[in-house]
Scaffold this active site. Structure first.
Site, PDB file in Angstrom:
ATOM      1  N   GLU A 150       0.232   9.406   3.891  1.00  0.00           N
ATOM      2  CA  GLU A 150      -0.001   9.657   2.473  1.00  0.00           C
ATOM      3  C   GLU A 150      -0.794   8.462   1.953  1.00  0.00           C
ATOM      4  O   GLU A 150      -0.370   7.311   2.145  1.00  0.00           O
ATOM      5  CB  GLU A 150       1.343   9.763   1.752  1.00  0.00           C
ATOM      6  CG  GLU A 150       1.174  10.196   0.327  1.00  0.00           C
ATOM      7  CD  GLU A 150       2.486  10.281  -0.439  1.00  0.00           C
ATOM      8  OE1 GLU A 150       3.559  10.286   0.180  1.00  0.00           O
ATOM      9  OE2 GLU A 150       2.401  10.334  -1.675  1.00  0.00           O
ATOM     10  N   ARG A 169      12.353   6.303  13.196  1.00  0.00           N
ATOM     11  CA  ARG A 169      11.349   5.396  12.666  1.00  0.00           C
ATOM     12  C   ARG A 169      11.636   3.968  13.124  1.00  0.00           C
ATOM     13  O   ARG A 169      12.744   3.633  13.519  1.00  0.00           O
ATOM     14  CB  ARG A 169      11.263   5.485  11.146  1.00  0.00           C
ATOM     15  CG  ARG A 169      12.518   5.116  10.391  1.00  0.00           C
ATOM     16  CD  ARG A 169      12.256   5.004   8.876  1.00  0.00           C
ATOM     17  NE  ARG A 169      11.532   6.133   8.329  1.00  0.00           N
ATOM     18  CZ  ARG A 169      10.456   6.033   7.539  1.00  0.00           C
ATOM     19  NH1 ARG A 169       9.983   4.847   7.204  1.00  0.00           N
ATOM     20  NH2 ARG A 169       9.865   7.097   7.057  1.00  0.00           N
ATOM     21  N   LYS A 217       6.744   1.764   1.634  1.00  0.00           N
ATOM     22  CA  LYS A 217       5.524   1.450   0.893  1.00  0.00           C
ATOM     23  C   LYS A 217       5.821   1.147  -0.573  1.00  0.00           C
ATOM     24  O   LYS A 217       5.150   0.330  -1.187  1.00  0.00           O
ATOM     25  CB  LYS A 217       4.524   2.609   1.001  1.00  0.00           C
ATOM     26  CG  LYS A 217       3.767   2.576   2.308  1.00  0.00           C
ATOM     27  CD  LYS A 217       2.750   3.684   2.371  1.00  0.00           C
ATOM     28  CE  LYS A 217       3.418   4.990   2.709  1.00  0.00           C
ATOM     29  NZ  LYS A 217       2.476   6.070   2.915  1.00  0.00           N
TER      30      LYS A 217
HETATM   31  P1  ATP Z   1       7.223   4.826   3.877  1.00  0.00           P
HETATM   32  O1  ATP Z   1       8.624   5.336   3.884  1.00  0.00           O
HETATM   33  O2  ATP Z   1       7.054   3.526   4.572  1.00  0.00           O
HETATM   34  O3  ATP Z   1       6.611   4.811   2.531  1.00  0.00           O
HETATM   35  P2  ATP Z   1       6.153   7.324   4.669  1.00  0.00           P
HETATM   36  O4  ATP Z   1       6.871   8.029   5.753  1.00  0.00           O
HETATM   37  O5  ATP Z   1       6.315   7.822   3.298  1.00  0.00           O
HETATM   38  O6  ATP Z   1       6.424   5.786   4.811  1.00  0.00           O
HETATM   39  P3  ATP Z   1       3.591   8.332   5.316  1.00  0.00           P
HETATM   40  O7  ATP Z   1       2.277   7.850   4.877  1.00  0.00           O
HETATM   41  O8  ATP Z   1       4.061   9.628   4.811  1.00  0.00           O
HETATM   42  O9  ATP Z   1       4.622   7.209   4.967  1.00  0.00           O
HETATM   43  O10 ATP Z   1       3.693   8.271   6.895  1.00  0.00           O
HETATM   44  C1  ATP Z   1       2.723   8.760   7.775  1.00  0.00           C
HETATM   45  C2  ATP Z   1       3.344   8.967   9.113  1.00  0.00           C
HETATM   46  O11 ATP Z   1       3.867   7.747   9.612  1.00  0.00           O
HETATM   47  C3  ATP Z   1       4.489   9.937   9.040  1.00  0.00           C
HETATM   48  O12 ATP Z   1       4.401  10.819  10.133  1.00  0.00           O
HETATM   49  C4  ATP Z   1       5.700   9.067   9.119  1.00  0.00           C
HETATM   50  O13 ATP Z   1       6.758   9.750   9.690  1.00  0.00           O
HETATM   51  C5  ATP Z   1       5.212   7.907   9.983  1.00  0.00           C
HETATM   52  N1  ATP Z   1       5.966   6.713   9.669  1.00  0.00           N
HETATM   53  C6  ATP Z   1       6.136   6.130   8.471  1.00  0.00           C
HETATM   54  N2  ATP Z   1       6.950   5.065   8.549  1.00  0.00           N
HETATM   55  C7  ATP Z   1       7.304   4.954   9.855  1.00  0.00           C
HETATM   56  C8  ATP Z   1       8.137   4.060  10.594  1.00  0.00           C
HETATM   57  N3  ATP Z   1       8.770   3.050   9.997  1.00  0.00           N
HETATM   58  N4  ATP Z   1       8.269   4.261  11.920  1.00  0.00           N
HETATM   59  C9  ATP Z   1       7.635   5.261  12.527  1.00  0.00           C
HETATM   60  N5  ATP Z   1       6.847   6.142  11.895  1.00  0.00           N
HETATM   61  C10 ATP Z   1       6.682   6.001  10.577  1.00  0.00           C
HETATM   62 MG    MG Z   2       5.766  10.131   3.236  1.00  0.00          MG
END
Ligand code: ATP
Ligand code: MG
Length: 560
Positions: A37, A262, A272
């Site tokens: 995102e 994760r 984020k």
């Molecule tokens: P955050 O919780 O850090 O804001 P998010 O999951 O909302 O992260 P996205 O931009 O939606 O962030 O994530 C893009 C991809 O990266 C998704 O497939 C998500 O599952 C993966 N991802 C995000 N954080 C992690 C993590 N800590 N470990 C492994 N994969 C991750």
């Molecule tokens: Mg997300």
């Protein structure tokens, strides 16, 4: 892939992929996607997902798409889109021309919503978001049907069109899937598919004032792109029944959602939202502050793409949440830099040494090894003269038993140079030591005594008149608590910020070899760690970030 590797040694996702290839489930295709995102910079957790998705595509002759999951207009920005692309490329992965945006699918997704209304499987609810939340029930109690649940298809279609046409205010209506308010899966209790949001979108501008939810976008986007394995993190396991339900009801290509744990790192926050708060509140200098767990922060700190990829491989892929020690990440960069980093001598906290028996106007060039791990790196010369800097910590006037470095009357080796003995300590009026008067043994050139006598310490040094001044930034973890996300009620997670996370040393002195160093160049400062040239450097002064110390010293300190 090496031939010895059995499917046993592969993680469970690669095992699924291999099985699917064997059974021909997807006609031999492997198609993954990385779906960020664009509401922040990528972090080391994303690197795990990137290495997994792009890695699987690479290993099994498949393809991995880059898809921006941009359904949240108020938080998203092109700055983030650009940084995300730069970071993925830097990590060593490429999506060719397969760069997609969920917002490009808005028209198709809208049509699918209309299809579900026509099939009696979606309805416009005019309750407020709060009412919807309150009537959702709990794990032990079923939810309550909305009074609008039985609106006619005609009325639903009309209202949904008007929602799109901007006839309503934010929050007046939502579109919900008509599934089952008594389902044991909370996510299946008539989940929201569309919300009204009069918001400018970074790509679609003002074309839309309704936006689909993650749940009604993600699987649909996967389907459009014919993704075979839709890999996501564990928190979406609960969403899987809904992911499957939408694709089944629509009768479209049905990707398989697979969840993995994760990455969580000790002494680090990864969300984020929190990283943005650190940036906005000025706790760090920006998204690329070398203390941040972002890819851009790690890059600026001096991490190599290979070290991050190796780290991701080392931690592996599992189905249970856990915490990885920050030391594991640090070890992977240490391993990489040990093999490739040019060695140099830099004195971080200097004290002057004068060698009384060395001729006043003499200089000599001494041979130094560039990298003991890599013979092909060769040697360089280091200038030696009568006045030198050594590390203030390497001298003690009244040393305790276990201190083997320089002290009055004691002999030590200067690396690549000579044995010196300290004869006199010069202090200023405040009693501070300002200079050490020493003598050298001309017979020990190169660092060995012909009579075979030994010294217990070898010190790094820099000739004062050849030295280059530098600023050096030393780092500790940004959080002093092992799990900074674990906070008591009423406690602010930011209270766990480590007040010593940045230590700026302004008077460091480097050997002249560093005169040609460029931003991003990496070095081992002998005995001090690995350092990378920061782009705050100017023509007058180099600025270095310490990537990592030579040994995991803070982790030991932490454990007491
Ligand atoms: P955050 O919780 O850090 O804001 P998010 O999951 O909302 O992260 P996205 O931009 O939606 O962030 O994530 C893009 C991809 O990266 C998704 O497939 C998500 O599952 C993966 N991802 C995000 N954080 C992690 C993590 N800590 N470990 C492994 N994969 C991750
Ligand atoms: Mg997300």
């Amino acid at each position: 892939m090496s031939t010895e590797e059995t499917s046993q040694s592969r993680d469970f996702i690669r095992q699924i992929v291999e099985q699917d290839l064997e059974t021909g489930k997807w006609d031999g295709r492997v198609q993954t996607r990385f779906p960020p995102e664009p509401n922040g910079y990528l972090h080391i957790g994303h690197a795990k997902a990137i290495c997994l998705n792009f890695g699987i595509a690479r290993e099994y002759n498949g393809l991995c798409n880059l898809r921006f999951d941009d359904t949240n207009p108020e938080k998203e920005d092109v700055e983030y889109v650009d940084s995300i692309k730069e970071d993925i490329r830097w990590l060593g992965f490429d999506w060719d021309d397969r760069e997609y945006f969920a917002s490009d699918y808005f028209e198709q997704i809208y049509e699918w919503a209309t299809q579900l209304i026509n099939d009696g499987k979606a309805y416009v609810d005019s309750q407020s978001i709060e009412q919807i939340r309150e009537t959702r029930g709990t794990l032990v109690e079923p939810g309550i049907d909305s009074p609008y649940r039985d609106r006619s298809i005609v009325e639903n279609l009309d209202l949904f069109q008007k929602m799109r046409a901007g006839k309503f205010q934010d929050g007046e209506h939502v579109l919900r899937a008509k599934i089952d308010m008594g389902s044991k899966h909370l996510i299946m209790r008539d989940p929201i598919m569309y919300r009204i949001r009069h918001q400018h979108h970074h790509r679609t501008g003002d074309r839309w004032c309704i936006y689909p939810t993650y749940d009604f976008t993600h699987g649909q986007s996967d389907s459009i792109e014919k993704i075979t394995h839709s890999i996501c993190t564990l928190e979406f396991e609960n969403h899987r029944p809904l992911y499957d339900w939408f694709l089944e009801q629509l009768g479209v290509f049905h990707s398989q959602q697979i969840e993995f744990a994760r990455l969580n790192l000790t002494c680090t926050v990864m969300s984020k939202r929190r990283l943005l708060e650190l940036v906005n509140d000025g706790h760090v200098s920006g998204w690329d502050d070398p203390r941040m767990p972002t890819i851009s922060g790690l890059r600026r700190r001096g991490y190599t793409p290979a070290s991050i990829r190796n780290f991701c491989e080392k931690i592996g892929i599992t189905k249970f949440n856990s915490m990885t020690d920050l030391g594991v990440l640090e070890n992977s960069i240490r391993e990489d830099l040990n093999k490739m980093a040019q060695r140099v001598m830099t004195v971080l906290n200097p004290i002057k040494v004068v060698i009384d028996n060395y001729p006043e106007n003499q200089d000599e060039q001494l041979d130094a090894v560039n990298n003991p791990e890599d013979e092909s790196a060769g040697t360089r010369t280091v200038p030696f003269s009568r006045e030198l800097y050594i590390e203030r910590d390497d001298f003690m006037e009244d040393p305790p038993k276990k201190f083997f470095r320089l002290a009055p009357g004691r002999e030590v080796r200067l690396r690549y140079a000579y044995f010196i003995t300290c004869n006199e300590v010069i202090k200023n009026d405040d009693g501070e030591i300002v200079e050490l008067r020493c003598t050298y043994d001309p017979e020990t050139r190169g660092g060995n005594a012909p009579d075979g006598r030994k010294v217990k310490a070898t010190l790094h040094w820099v000739s004062t008149k050849h030295a280059l001044p530098a600023e050096v930034r030393l780092y500790e973890p940004l959080f002093s608590k092992e799990n900074p996300n674990d906070v008591e009620e009423g406690e602010d997670w930011k209270e766990n910020i480590n007040p010593n996370s940045l230590n700026v040393i302004s008077g460091a002195q480097c050997e002249p070899f560093l005169a040609d160093a460029k931003v991003g160049d990496r070095f081992q400062f002998e005995r001090q760690g690995y350092f990378c040239v920061d782009d705050d450097s100017t023509d007058d002064q180099l600025v270095f970030n310490r990537t990592v110390a030579l040994r995991d010293s803070w982790a030991k300190a932490k454990k007491g």
